[in-house]
Design a protein around this motif. Structure first.
Motif, PDB file in Angstrom:
ATOM      1  N   GLY A 175      -7.102 -48.399 -31.993  1.00 29.38           N
ATOM      2  CA  GLY A 175      -8.504 -48.129 -32.275  1.00 29.38           C
ATOM      3  C   GLY A 175      -8.753 -47.316 -33.522  1.00 29.38           C
ATOM      4  O   GLY A 175      -9.890 -47.233 -34.001  1.00 29.38           O
ATOM      5  N   GLY A 176      -7.711 -46.704 -34.094  1.00 29.96           N
ATOM      6  CA  GLY A 176      -7.871 -45.907 -35.287  1.00 29.96           C
ATOM      7  C   GLY A 176      -8.583 -44.598 -35.002  1.00 29.96           C
ATOM      8  O   GLY A 176      -8.763 -44.197 -33.838  1.00 29.96           O
ATOM      9  N   ALA A 177      -9.002 -43.911 -36.068  1.00 27.45           N
ATOM     10  CA  ALA A 177      -9.688 -42.633 -35.918  1.00 27.45           C
ATOM     11  C   ALA A 177     -10.493 -42.350 -37.178  1.00 27.45           C
ATOM     12  O   ALA A 177     -10.167 -42.852 -38.257  1.00 27.45           O
ATOM     13  N   GLY A 178     -11.580 -41.556 -37.021  1.00 24.85           N
ATOM     14  CA  GLY A 178     -12.370 -41.161 -38.179  1.00 24.85           C
ATOM     15  C   GLY A 178     -13.558 -42.034 -38.471  1.00 24.85           C
ATOM     16  O   GLY A 178     -14.250 -41.829 -39.469  1.00 24.85           O
ATOM     17  N   TYR A 179     -13.841 -43.021 -37.612  1.00 26.35           N
ATOM     18  CA  TYR A 179     -14.991 -43.900 -37.843  1.00 26.35           C
ATOM     19  C   TYR A 179     -16.280 -43.180 -37.452  1.00 26.35           C
ATOM     20  O   TYR A 179     -16.390 -42.626 -36.349  1.00 26.35           O
ATOM     21  N   THR A 180     -17.255 -43.195 -38.348  1.00 29.44           N
ATOM     22  CA  THR A 180     -18.564 -42.607 -38.059  1.00 29.44           C
ATOM     23  C   THR A 180     -19.610 -43.675 -37.792  1.00 29.44           C
ATOM     24  O   THR A 180     -20.699 -43.366 -37.297  1.00 29.44           O
ATOM     25  N   SER A 238     -15.500 -42.022 -42.765  1.00 31.47           N
ATOM     26  CA  SER A 238     -14.456 -41.192 -43.374  1.00 31.47           C
ATOM     27  C   SER A 238     -13.048 -41.690 -43.162  1.00 31.47           C
ATOM     28  O   SER A 238     -12.092 -41.076 -43.626  1.00 31.47           O
ATOM     29  N   VAL A 239     -12.880 -42.805 -42.438  1.00 29.36           N
ATOM     30  CA  VAL A 239     -11.537 -43.354 -42.250  1.00 29.36           C
ATOM     31  C   VAL A 239     -10.864 -43.629 -43.590  1.00 29.36           C
ATOM     32  O   VAL A 239      -9.651 -43.595 -43.715  1.00 29.36           O
ATOM     33  N   VAL A 262     -17.837 -48.747 -31.868  1.00 30.98           N
ATOM     34  CA  VAL A 262     -17.147 -47.491 -32.141  1.00 30.98           C
ATOM     35  C   VAL A 262     -17.569 -46.440 -31.123  1.00 30.98           C
ATOM     36  O   VAL A 262     -18.751 -46.303 -30.793  1.00 30.98           O
ATOM     37  N   SER A 263     -16.599 -45.676 -30.617  1.00 35.14           N
ATOM     38  CA  SER A 263     -16.873 -44.573 -29.705  1.00 35.14           C
ATOM     39  C   SER A 263     -15.851 -43.469 -29.962  1.00 35.14           C
ATOM     40  O   SER A 263     -14.644 -43.740 -29.994  1.00 35.14           O
ATOM     41  N   GLY A 264     -16.348 -42.241 -30.186  1.00 35.54           N
ATOM     42  CA  GLY A 264     -15.442 -41.123 -30.422  1.00 35.54           C
ATOM     43  C   GLY A 264     -14.611 -41.280 -31.675  1.00 35.54           C
ATOM     44  O   GLY A 264     -13.483 -40.782 -31.738  1.00 35.54           O
ATOM     45  N   GLY A 265     -15.157 -41.960 -32.659  1.00 38.48           N
ATOM     46  CA  GLY A 265     -14.445 -42.139 -33.919  1.00 38.48           C
ATOM     47  C   GLY A 265     -13.428 -43.252 -33.928  1.00 38.48           C
ATOM     48  O   GLY A 265     -12.751 -43.477 -34.938  1.00 38.48           O
ATOM     49  N   ALA A 266     -13.294 -43.986 -32.823  1.00 32.74           N
ATOM     50  CA  ALA A 266     -12.320 -45.080 -32.737  1.00 32.74           C
ATOM     51  C   ALA A 266     -13.028 -46.377 -32.379  1.00 32.74           C
ATOM     52  O   ALA A 266     -14.108 -46.379 -31.773  1.00 32.74           O
ATOM     53  N   ILE A 267     -12.420 -47.485 -32.743  1.00 35.56           N
ATOM     54  CA  ILE A 267     -12.948 -48.801 -32.385  1.00 35.56           C
ATOM     55  C   ILE A 267     -12.483 -49.118 -30.969  1.00 35.56           C
ATOM     56  O   ILE A 267     -11.280 -49.119 -30.687  1.00 35.56           O
ATOM     57  N   THR A 268     -13.463 -49.351 -30.091  1.00 42.62           N
ATOM     58  CA  THR A 268     -13.137 -49.586 -28.686  1.00 42.62           C
ATOM     59  C   THR A 268     -13.226 -51.050 -28.280  1.00 42.62           C
ATOM     60  O   THR A 268     -12.774 -51.417 -27.190  1.00 42.62           O
ATOM     61  N   GLY A 269     -13.801 -51.879 -29.128  1.00 47.50           N
ATOM     62  CA  GLY A 269     -13.893 -53.287 -28.787  1.00 47.50           C
ATOM     63  C   GLY A 269     -14.438 -54.107 -29.935  1.00 47.50           C
ATOM     64  O   GLY A 269     -15.055 -53.569 -30.866  1.00 47.50           O
ATOM     65  N   VAL A 270     -14.196 -55.397 -29.872  1.00 50.48           N
ATOM     66  CA  VAL A 270     -14.695 -56.332 -30.877  1.00 50.48           C
ATOM     67  C   VAL A 270     -15.318 -57.512 -30.154  1.00 50.48           C
ATOM     68  O   VAL A 270     -14.684 -58.131 -29.285  1.00 50.48           O
ATOM     69  N   SER A 271     -16.572 -57.816 -30.484  1.00 49.32           N
ATOM     70  CA  SER A 271     -17.272 -58.949 -29.870  1.00 49.32           C
ATOM     71  C   SER A 271     -17.379 -60.097 -30.859  1.00 49.32           C
ATOM     72  O   SER A 271     -17.792 -59.911 -32.011  1.00 49.32           O
ATOM     73  N   ALA A 290      -8.045 -48.926 -37.934  1.00 53.42           N
ATOM     74  CA  ALA A 290      -7.823 -49.658 -36.688  1.00 53.42           C
ATOM     75  C   ALA A 290      -7.092 -50.971 -36.957  1.00 53.42           C
ATOM     76  O   ALA A 290      -7.066 -51.479 -38.081  1.00 53.42           O
ATOM     77  N   GLN A 291      -6.497 -51.513 -35.882  1.00 58.79           N
ATOM     78  CA  GLN A 291      -5.776 -52.786 -35.972  1.00 58.79           C
ATOM     79  C   GLN A 291      -6.156 -53.661 -34.784  1.00 58.79           C
ATOM     80  O   GLN A 291      -6.445 -53.158 -33.694  1.00 58.79           O
TER      81      GLN A 291
END
Length: 366
Positions: free
Chosen positions: A108-113, A81-82, A51-60, A89-90
Motif C-alpha cells: 500500500g505504500g506510505a505518504g499519500y495525501t 508527499s510520496v 487511500v486511507s492513513g497515507g496508504a493505498i487500500t484498494g483499487v477499483s 505503492a505496488q
C-alpha cells in the motif's frame, strides 16, 4: 566509458499525456512538449485508487479494457508527499480473455495525501524508427540533409557502422550510436571446464599439445558479435573471431606432479635447490574458418615463451598476451588455435596439469 541506455530515455515518456507540439509532421516542435506513445493495440483499462492513513487500500476497476495478451503493469503517479519521502505503492493485475478483471494491492505504500492516478500499461506492439543507411557518421547531407539535433533513426544499411539506433548530435556534428557507444569495450571470456587437463607427459623441450582439448565455456558477459568456439581438425577447439584486431590474454593455473619415473627425460631440480625451471610456450596458430563450408585452413603460428621457476605439486600461474588481427574477407573468419609447449632449457620434462579454477582466456576487441 560512454554507454547510453536508450530505453531509459524513451520508456518513461510512455506514461504521460500528449501536450504541446511534439514534432510529428511539424516544422517547429515545442521543445517542452511531452509525447505519449501508445504501443498497445486494444482498449486501455482504467481504475481508481482508495487511500486511507497515507496508504493505498484498494483499487477499483472502472473499465476493464480489451485486447490484453499479457498481464499489464500497474503504476501509481502523484498522490502527495510520496514523491519526497514516502513509499510508492505496488499492485498486480489479473486478466481474463483479454480484459483486466482484478487488481491486487501488494504494497500500500506510505505518504499519500490524496488518491494517485492509476496507470495500467500494456504493450503488444513495438515502435518502428526510420531505417537509414548511415555510411558516414560525420555526414550532414546523407542520408538526411541538415539533420535536426536529436533526430533518431536505425542504421540498417550496408555499411561498416554499428547496426543500432543512432541520434544526431549537433554539437559534435555527428551521428552517434545510442545503444552501443563507439568506445564501449567488446570482450569475451572463456573458462576452462573440468576435468583437469593433463599435458606434456614425457615431453622434451620443444614439444607441445593442444591447449583447448576440452571445450571451454563462454562467459555470459561476452559481447563480441560473431565470436564462437568450434571443434577443429586438430581434435581440439578453435576461437572463431570476425574481422578486427584483438588482444588475447591467456591465464593458466598450472601444477606439475612428481615425474614418473624419477628423472624422466633428464628431469632434475636446479642445482642446490628443490626448484625446477618449468618454462612454457604457447603457439598461436592463425588459422581461418569458412563459415559457409565449415572448413578450416591452417595458418602460420607465432610462439610466445614464459620461464617459470616452481616446485612440484605447487600451483604456478603463467600468462601470455597475443595481438591477433583478422583481415576483412567475406565468409572467412579467424580461427585461433592454441598449443601449450615446453620451453627450451627447461629442467622438468613430465606432465603438467591445467587447473580449471584460475585458468581463463580473455579476448578484447581493440
Amino acid at each position: 566509458m560512454r554507454i547510453i541506455n536508450f530505453l531509459s530515455m524513451v520508456l518513461p515518456t510512455l506514461i504521460f499525456a500528449q501536450s504541446g507540439n511534439v514534432g510529428i509532421n511539424t516544422t517547429t516542435p515545442d521543445p517542452s512538449a511531452i509525447l505519449h506513445i501508445e504501443n498497445f493495440k486494444g482498449t486501455p483499462a482504467s481504475a481508481t485508487a482508495t487511500v486511507s492513513g497515507g496508504a493505498i487500500t484498494g483499487v477499483s476497476i472502472t473499465n476493464g479494457g480489451s485486447g490484453y495478451t499479457t498481464v499489464p503493469t500497474v503504476n501509481f503517479y502523484g498522490g502527495g508527499s510520496v514523491i519526497s519521502g514516502g513509499t510508492k505503492a505496488q499492485a498486480t493485475a489479473v486478466i481474463t480473455n483479454g480484459v483486466v478483471t482484478g487488481i491486487t494491492v501488494t504494497n500500500g505504500g506510505a505518504g499519500y495525501t490524496n488518491a494517485p492516478s492509476v496507470i495500467i500499461s500494456g504493450g503488444n506492439k513495438g515502435i518502428l524508427f526510420p531505417n537509414l543507411n548511415i555510411v558516414n557518421i560525420n555526414s550532414t547531407t546523407s542520408p538526411v540533409s541538415s539533420p535536426a539535433n536529436g533526430l533518431i533513426g536505425f542504421n540498417g544499411g550496408t555499411n561498416s557502422n554499428t547496426k543500432a539506433l543512432h541520434f544526431f548530435n549537433a554539437a559534435a556534428s555527428q551521428w552517434q550510436s545510442v545503444t552501443d557507444a563507439e568506445n564501449t569495450p567488446k570482450v569475451a571470456y572463456l573458462d576452462f571446464e573440468m576435468p583437469v587437463l593433463s599435458l606434456l607427459d614425457n615431453t622434451i623441450a620443444g614439444g607441445s599439445a593442444p591447449l583447448l582439448k576440452n571445450r571451454p565455456s563462454i562467459s555470459g558477459v561476452s559481447n563480441i558479435i560473431g565470436f564462437n568456439v568450434r571443434s577443429n581438425q586438430a581434435s581440439s577447439y578453435s576461437l572463431i573471431l570476425p574481422a578486427g584486431s584483438y588482444l588475447v590474454e591467456v591465464n593458466l593455473n598450472l601444477n606439475s606432479p612428481p615425474e614418473s619415473p624419477a628423472g624422466q627425460g633428464g628431469t632434475a631440480p636446479l642445482s642446490g635447490s628443490s626448484y625446477y625451471l618449468m618454462g612454457y610456450f604457447i603457439d598461436f596458430y592463425n588459422d581461418t574458418y569458412n563459415n559457409t563450408s565449415g572448413l578450416f585452413t591452417s595458418g602460420a603460428s607465432s610462439r610466445k615463451e614464459i620461464p617459470i621457476v616452481s616446485k612440484i605439486n605447487t600451483n604456478h600461474l603463467a600468462t601470455w598476451s597475443y595481438y591477433y588481427t583478422v583481415p576483412a574477407n567475406a565468409n572467412i573468419d579467424g580461427a585461433l588455435r592454441l598449443n601449450l609447449g615446453r620451453m627450451q632449457n627447461s629442467t622438468f620434462y613430465d606432465a603438467v596439469n591445467v587447473i580449471p579454477t584460475g585458468s581463463y582466456i580473455k579476448i578484447s576487441k581493440l
